[in-house]
Structures are given as structure tokens and as C-alpha cells.
Design a protein around this motif. Structure first.
Motif, mmCIF file in Angstrom:
data_model
loop_
_atom_site.group_PDB
_atom_site.id
_atom_site.type_symbol
_atom_site.label_atom_id
_atom_site.label_comp_id
_atom_site.label_asym_id
_atom_site.label_seq_id
_atom_site.Cartn_x
_atom_site.Cartn_y
_atom_site.Cartn_z
ATOM 1 N N MET A 1 0.837 -1.184 0.000
ATOM 2 C CA MET A 1 0.000 0.000 0.000
ATOM 3 C C MET A 1 0.878 1.242 0.000
ATOM 4 N N ALA A 2 0.434 2.235 -0.722
ATOM 5 C CA ALA A 2 1.179 3.486 -0.847
ATOM 6 C C ALA A 2 1.095 4.311 0.433
ATOM 7 N N ASP A 3 2.121 5.087 0.667
ATOM 8 C CA ASP A 3 2.148 6.041 1.765
ATOM 9 C C ASP A 3 1.393 7.287 1.311
ATOM 10 N N TYR A 4 0.370 7.703 2.045
ATOM 11 C CA TYR A 4 -0.393 8.904 1.703
ATOM 12 C C TYR A 4 0.222 10.114 2.390
ATOM 13 N N ARG A 5 0.446 11.161 1.602
ATOM 14 C CA ARG A 5 1.053 12.398 2.119
ATOM 15 C C ARG A 5 0.133 13.573 1.813
ATOM 16 N N MET A 6 -0.110 14.394 2.806
ATOM 17 C CA MET A 6 -0.918 15.595 2.616
ATOM 18 C C MET A 6 -0.039 16.712 2.069
ATOM 19 N N VAL A 7 -0.534 17.407 1.049
ATOM 20 C CA VAL A 7 0.172 18.543 0.464
ATOM 21 C C VAL A 7 -0.775 19.731 0.419
ATOM 22 N N GLU A 8 -0.214 20.920 0.274
ATOM 23 C CA GLU A 8 -1.027 22.139 0.275
ATOM 24 C C GLU A 8 -1.732 22.403 -1.044
#
Length: 69
Positions: A1-8
């Protein structure tokens, strides 16, 4: 599973005026770009779970996402 990253910021591929034309909420739009750094797949969807499933099948290390609103 992919790592989810929050971006602006992620560019919008669906504009607000398109919402009324798709009352069933099944619109998904994808942009694929290839450059010297690799392949970039951008996506936008009324239903994020559809887009996430699609992106996860590509097998990325990470998926960047932003909160809409």
C-alpha cells in the motif's frame, strides 16, 4: 500500500461549473506527464475513493493528496 502524504496544493482537473453536469458524481479526470524526473500522474474526482483505488493499482511508493474546500 502506498504512503499517503498531505500537500497544500494539487492543480484542479475538474472545475466547479462541471458539477451540475455530473449529478451522479462519477467524473474522474487524470493527467499523465513524463519529464526528466519520471512520470507524474495527477487525478481529480468527485468521489476520492475511486481515484485512490485507481492510483493504488499503479503501485506508487506515495500518493499525495490535499483536503478540498
Amino acid at each position: 500500500m502506498a504512503d499517503y502524504r498531505m500537500v497544500e496544493h494539487i492543480p484542479d482537473l475538474i472545475q466547479a461549473e462541471e458539477y451540475d453536469r455530473h449529478p451522479e458524481g462519477r467524473l474522474v479526470r487524470v493527467s499523465i506527464r513524463v519529464d526528466g524526473e519520471g512520470v507524474q500522474v495527477l487525478g481529480d474526482a468527485f468521489r476520492p475513493e475511486l481515484l485512490e483505488k485507481l492510483l493504488e493499482t499503479l503501485g506508487p511508493d506515495a500518493i499525495e493528496q490535499m483536503l478540498c474546500g
